[in-house]
Scaffold this motif. Sequence first.
Motif, short mmCIF file in Angstrom:
data_model
loop_
_atom_site.label_atom_id
_atom_site.label_comp_id
_atom_site.label_asym_id
_atom_site.label_seq_id
_atom_site.Cartn_x
_atom_site.Cartn_y
_atom_site.Cartn_z
N THR A 158 -3.87 14.24 0.97
CA THR A 158 -4.33 12.67 0.99
C THR A 158 -4.49 12.38 2.35
O THR A 158 -5.63 12.39 2.94
CB THR A 158 -3.44 11.93 0.18
OG1 THR A 158 -3.23 12.19 -1.32
CG2 THR A 158 -4.07 10.42 0.08
N LEU A 159 -3.26 12.09 3.06
CA LEU A 159 -3.51 11.65 4.47
C LEU A 159 -3.37 12.93 5.24
O LEU A 159 -4.24 12.81 6.35
CB LEU A 159 -2.09 11.30 4.79
CG LEU A 159 -1.90 10.45 6.16
CD1 LEU A 159 -2.83 9.44 6.37
CD2 LEU A 159 -0.49 10.03 6.45
N LEU B 283 4.59 5.55 2.85
CA LEU B 283 4.02 6.75 2.74
C LEU B 283 5.18 7.54 1.99
O LEU B 283 6.29 7.72 2.20
CB LEU B 283 4.32 7.51 4.13
CG LEU B 283 3.94 9.16 4.33
CD1 LEU B 283 2.72 9.05 3.91
CD2 LEU B 283 4.39 9.83 5.50
N LEU C 191 -5.78 2.22 5.94
CA LEU C 191 -4.61 2.16 6.66
C LEU C 191 -4.77 1.22 7.88
O LEU C 191 -3.48 0.60 8.12
CB LEU C 191 -4.02 3.48 7.27
CG LEU C 191 -3.70 4.63 6.24
CD1 LEU C 191 -3.42 5.75 6.81
CD2 LEU C 191 -2.25 4.01 5.50
N LEU D 51 0.89 -1.20 -0.13
CA LEU D 51 0.01 -0.22 -0.01
C LEU D 51 1.06 1.28 -0.17
O LEU D 51 1.83 1.30 0.67
CB LEU D 51 -0.81 0.17 1.13
CG LEU D 51 -1.61 1.08 1.71
CD1 LEU D 51 -2.61 1.63 0.59
CD2 LEU D 51 -2.26 1.27 2.82
N ILE E 37 -8.13 7.48 7.01
CA ILE E 37 -8.28 6.59 5.96
C ILE E 37 -8.24 5.40 6.55
O ILE E 37 -7.34 4.65 6.92
CB ILE E 37 -7.13 7.04 4.80
CG1 ILE E 37 -7.07 8.48 4.46
CG2 ILE E 37 -6.92 5.91 4.02
CD1 ILE E 37 -5.81 8.69 3.76
N VAL F 184 0.66 5.68 0.16
CA VAL F 184 0.05 6.76 0.33
C VAL F 184 0.70 7.81 0.29
O VAL F 184 1.65 7.89 0.67
CB VAL F 184 -0.92 6.49 1.70
CG1 VAL F 184 -1.59 7.64 2.08
CG2 VAL F 184 -1.46 5.11 2.03
N ASP F 185 -0.17 8.97 -0.38
CA ASP F 185 0.42 10.14 -0.72
C ASP F 185 0.23 10.86 0.94
O ASP F 185 -0.70 10.71 1.52
CB ASP F 185 -0.22 11.02 -1.62
CG ASP F 185 0.50 12.33 -2.00
OD1 ASP F 185 1.61 12.59 -1.73
OD2 ASP F 185 -0.55 13.15 -2.06
N ILE G 87 -2.96 5.45 -2.96
CA ILE G 87 -3.86 6.37 -2.61
C ILE G 87 -3.12 7.73 -2.46
O ILE G 87 -2.12 8.09 -2.14
CB ILE G 87 -4.76 6.18 -0.98
CG1 ILE G 87 -5.11 4.77 -0.83
CG2 ILE G 87 -5.57 7.25 -0.72
CD1 ILE G 87 -5.55 4.48 0.51
N THR G 88 -3.85 8.59 -3.73
CA THR G 88 -3.45 9.91 -3.82
C THR G 88 -4.21 10.86 -4.26
O THR G 88 -5.52 10.39 -4.45
CB THR G 88 -2.18 9.82 -5.00
OG1 THR G 88 -1.71 11.22 -5.06
CG2 THR G 88 -2.81 9.64 -6.25
N LYS H 269 3.36 -0.98 4.07
CA LYS H 269 2.57 0.16 4.24
C LYS H 269 3.66 1.28 3.97
O LYS H 269 4.40 1.58 4.73
CB LYS H 269 1.65 0.63 5.26
CG LYS H 269 0.58 -0.46 5.25
CD LYS H 269 -0.28 -0.22 6.64
CE LYS H 269 -1.31 -1.30 6.46
NZ LYS H 269 -2.15 -1.26 7.81
#
Length: 207
Positions: free
Chosen positions: A13-14, A103, A93, A6, A90, A8-9, A165-166, A101
């Motif tokens: 996003t986050l 970042l 997560l 995964l 989110i 993630v941005d 995810i972004t 995961k």
Amino acid sequence: MKIRVLVVDLDGTLYATNTFRQFIKYVWIRSIMNVDIILSFQLLFLIIMRLIRIIGHAELKFYFLSFIANRSYIDKSDFVSSLCIYKRNIMVLQSQKYNLKVLATAAPEIYSRIIAKEQGFDVCIATKNPNLRYHKEYENSKENKKENVLSYLKTKGLDSVDLLITDHVDDLPLIKISKRNIIVNPNIRFEKMLQALEIDYKVANYG
């Protein structure tokens, strides 16, 4: 056991903000509070240079981080705490489905790593502190970001992203190689671009 990745941005996003802009404000205020006149003028000069487009965003980041090095009064953990009002929940997560995961962000690693640790990420891939001269591969953004993520995955014997995810079109290089994509609050132009490229995605809308 299959490792599912995964990615993630961070900004938009986050967190529902541009953390780097918030960091500039934070450092500016701290420089004034600590009567660091030299840094205050350096930051003002950089901002003016950016506003009149003499330097780009990545160059601004490079010189900004160079100027603030060794300023002990800049508390990165305190800055991260100040961002809590922007944190998004989110749910994926928390999923056990993804056991690696990442970042991945263009934001500076000096505070992004703190965020990654606090939010349970296994690794943070971000813009590193300046080293020697500025070069176009400096910022962890766009194609550079994709290559840096793939390089890290390669060290783990992996070669693909299961879910990205972004919120940002700058992540298009990563979007193209990800098996699944969740796009946060996309505008119409972004969605049309994804549709034209026949990229499958889901939308996540946050306030």
